[in-house]
Design an enzyme around this catalytic site. Structure first.
Site, PDB file in Angstrom:
ATOM      1  N   SER A  83      -4.114   3.090   8.095  1.00  0.00           N
ATOM      2  CA  SER A  83      -3.504   3.620   9.304  1.00  0.00           C
ATOM      3  C   SER A  83      -2.025   3.230   9.330  1.00  0.00           C
ATOM      4  CB  SER A  83      -4.256   3.116  10.533  1.00  0.00           C
ATOM      5  OG  SER A  83      -3.888   3.836  11.685  1.00  0.00           O
ATOM      6  N   ASP A  99     -10.072  13.100  11.900  1.00  0.00           N
ATOM      7  CA  ASP A  99      -9.327  11.938  12.390  1.00  0.00           C
ATOM      8  C   ASP A  99      -8.362  12.341  13.503  1.00  0.00           C
ATOM      9  OD1 ASP A  99      -7.806   9.647  12.753  1.00  0.00           O
ATOM     10  OD2 ASP A  99      -7.604   9.226  10.620  1.00  0.00           O
ATOM     11  N   HIS A 119     -11.231   8.505  11.693  1.00  0.00           N
ATOM     12  CA  HIS A 119     -10.300   7.453  11.321  1.00  0.00           C
ATOM     13  C   HIS A 119     -10.980   6.285  10.622  1.00  0.00           C
ATOM     14  CE1 HIS A 119      -6.277   5.858  11.604  1.00  0.00           C
ATOM     15  NE2 HIS A 119      -6.705   4.727  12.122  1.00  0.00           N
TER      16      HIS A 119
END
Length: 702
Positions: free
Chosen positions: A554, A639, A674
């Protein structure tokens, strides 16, 4: 912005097999340009078209990349299986959590061998009572490739359960209500909801949040059991796009708190939990860059705030006198100590704080004003407060662990100061902490700042530069990467790897200033800190450039992209999970879920100074013709935090630009978001894949 179609170079998503050489070529993306002009800067984005997931060629391309990744990793299948079996072999597959007491019930979860998800249970009266299964996640997940449980809130009388589920990875949840007495589900279901929910004391009413088109929780509704969700009452509509809504119930059960927060500003509203039909009252109106949160104890509200206190201070005020003029200081601001969390019991106040990078627990006896700290023996550890559901309790429960000490649940008597170990997570497969060494060392950053690094490795390690190493980093949002225990990592450590965590600026590891010095126009400190950590590991003989791998996800994937652009020769292999690499384009698009709220994290590129600064480090914008390390990049098609196209575009540009023959892989989970795979076994298979990539690239698959 306007779309300019320049040329179509190749067919999207093709995998070319040469019969003569049996060479597998990677997919090559179409080059359809998107031209963007701002501040006299013209950017041409040749892979903008990958944003359109409704275009069949986009899905074809992602699948082709997946096929290429599988082909290039096919020779590691046996290694992946071996790693997977090692990791499964360390966990107790059939296990039980430590029960948490709530009223007359003891709540816990258990896992069963072969099942992907937990089973939620309770017992009434004592731990010897008959078990009642209240929710089996495995049943809910049946038929879905992805499953995640969102809210799980039992009503105050323990009769009803409100829970929510996401079966796509998009973090959009549907709420269901179950009658725990009859076992039936209510007819109503509430869609498009977020993570938080709070029951009122009438056991018939709860509050929940819903999402806007950008997946921002922007409305708070009140629901009453048995009624159609269409009849739910709108309680608050947050019109400022920078603010998210969450709702929670105080430990005392007296209040419901509505929190409105942006990246740097917050506002709390409160409501008596036995008066759910009344409006919420503003505690203190929002002020830019002032954050605070509330806890309730007896006749007081406790306020954890950063107003004139960068590391936060603790105040309190009578329930009926909430103006700042009445606030009293409980814990003064300390520029060296960060106050992170407050747990308010009936007779005790517990504060979790961070001192020199390590967490400590401060206990106040409210009857006699005595203060003491809970001490820990290891020089490197982390601790979390958990399972403290009872307001009228003298027991504090916390989770203690370190890089070599497995997760350990303790009950601490706040009066006698006795500590009882309730459960230490069993690590099977012959794990012995005595075989390993952990330590904290300090690298010197570019500007002279000392940056901590946490390490674990096998005892007897020789610092001769021959050891493989994995350096992990994150460094954003003030989030600390604490040295917690993971049994998985020992599949690398047992093969000679040094596992290291760089506690770089942008995170909160050394307090709020550490965070402030790694954001906005100081963001590059995050990257140079990480590079300094890598150089220190090499200079001190822990590893070498041809044995060092790095990983982050991320915002940590942004870190991976930035440092590989800046110093690619330092690293042999890189894993970037769902990386936030297309920073400039994303922050110029306010329709995306996190863009507006994150102007205070990265800066608003509609302002010239932020535009040029973000452009100067954005990984996608700074790919250039040079050699890059071996790279494994992951994405999630659903995501909502880092859109799949960011890693997809980045890989496409790297393929077209880089000058080396090192391996570059893109692996997109076509049915998740995610966090990747949701089931515990599926997750371990993903970890095994990652580790096989590292071992293959650094140790030649050994």
């Amino acid at each position: 912005m306007r779309l300019l179609i320049l040329s179509l170079l190749v067919l999207t998503g093709s995998l070319i097999m040469s019969c003569q050489s049996e060479k597998i070529d990677p997919p090559i993306a179409e080059r359809i340009a998107h031209r963007d002009t701002m501040f006299n800067d013209v950017r041409v984005d040749y892979y903008y078209w990958l944003r359109d997931r409704n275009n069949p060629k986009v899905i074809e391309y992602l699948k082709a990349e997946n096929a290429y990744t599988e082909a290039m990793m096919a020779h590691t299948k046996s290694l992946q299986e071996k790693l997977y079996r090692e990791m499964v072999g360390r966990i107790k597959e059939t296990d039980l959590s430590v029960p948490v007491k709530k009223g007359d019930y003891f709540y816990y979860t258990r896992t069963e061998k072969g099942l992907q998800y937990p089973i939620h249970c309770r017992k009434k009266g004592s731990l010897e009572a008959e078990e009642e299964v209240i929710l089996d996640e495995n049943e809910l997940a049946r038929g879905h490739k992805y499953f995640n449980l969102g809210v799980f809130e039992v009503s105050p009388n323990h009769r009803f359960l409100a829970f929510s589920v996401d079966t796509t990875g998009s973090e959009t949840y549907t709420i269901y209500i179950k009658d725990l007495k009859t076992g039936r589900l209510f007819e109503e279901k509430i869609e498009n909801t977020y993570y938080t929910l709070a029951w009122a004391n009438d056991n018939q009413t709860f509050f929940y949040t819903v999402l806007d088109a950008a997946k921002r929780p922007f409305k708070l509704f009140r629901h009453q059991l048995g009624r159609d969700a269409k009849e739910d009452v709108l309680v608050h509509h947050e019109t400022d796009d920078k603010f998210f809504i969450t709702v929670r119930r105080s430990k005392s059960g007296k209040f419901i708190f509505l929190n409105l927060s942006s990246q740097v500003t917050s506002e709390e509203r409160f409501l008596k939990a036995d008066q759910p039909l009344k409006p919420f009252k503003v505690f203190q109106p929002r002020q830019y860059k002032v954050e605070y949160s509330l806890a309730h104890q007896g006749d007081y509200f406790y306020i954890l705030t950063n107003q004139d206190a960068i590391n936060f201070k603790l105040m309190r005020t009578p329930l009926n006198k909430i103006k700042p003029a009445y606030w009293q200081e409980v814990i003064a601001h300390d520029p060296q100590v960060m106050l992170e969390q407050v747990e308010a019991f009936k007779d005790y106040l517990v504060v979790l704080l961070r001192d020199n990078g390590l967490k400590r627990i401060r206990v106040s006896d409210m009857k006699n004003n005595e203060i003491h700290f809970i001490e820990f023996e290891e020089p490197l550890y982390t601790v979390y407060l958990t399972g403290n559901a009872e307001y009228n309790s003298r027991t504090l429960r916390f989770n203690y662990q370190s890089l070599i000490t497995p997760s350990s649940i303790y009950d601490y008597n706040l009066q006698t100061r006795e500590r009882i170990l309730k459960k230490k997570k069993e690590v099977l497969g012959g794990y012995d902490p005595a075989n390993y060494q952990m330590e904290r060392i300090w690298a010197t950053a570019k500007d002279g700042v000392k940056v901590p690094i946490s390490l674990v490795y096998k005892k007897g390690l020789k610092k001769d530069g021959t050891n493989p190493a994995l350096l992990y980093g994150y460094g954003s949002y003030g989030i600390s990467r604490d040295p917690y225990f993971s049994s998985n990592i020992f599949s690398l450590v047992d093969r000679g790897f040094v596992y290291a965590i760089g506690h770089i600026r942008g995170g909160g590891d050394l307090g709020r200033r550490w965070y402030e010095d790694g954001k906005l126009l100081k963001k590059k400190n995050t990257f140079t800190d990480f590079i300094a950590c890598a150089e220190h590991l090499i200079n001190e003989g822990y590893t070498s450039e041809d044995k060092l791998s790095i990983a982050g996800g991320s915002a940590g994937g942004l870190l991976m992209g930035a440092v590989t652009n800046m110093r690619p020769e330092l690293f042999k292999a890189v894993i970037a999970h769902v990386p936030f690499v297309d920073v400039l384009n994303t922050m110029l698009d306010p329709t995306l879920p996190l863009t507006v709220i994150e102007y205070d994290e990265w800066g608003n590129p509609n302002e010239e100074k932020y535009y040029w600064y973000i452009k100067s480090y954005s990984p996608y914008d700074n790919v250039r013709a040079q050699n890059y390390p071996n790279m494994l990049v992951t994405a999630g098609l659903n995501d909502p935090r880092v859109s799949y196209w960011e890693p997809a575009k980045w890989v496409a540009k790297l393929r077209a630009t880089k000058t080396d023959d090192n391996l570059l892989l893109l692996k997109t989970n076509m049915g998740a978001g995610h966090s990747g795979a949701s089931g515990r076994y599926d997750y371990l298979k993903e970890v095994a894949f990652d580790y096989a990539f590292l071992i293959d690239r650094i140790l030649d698959g050994k």
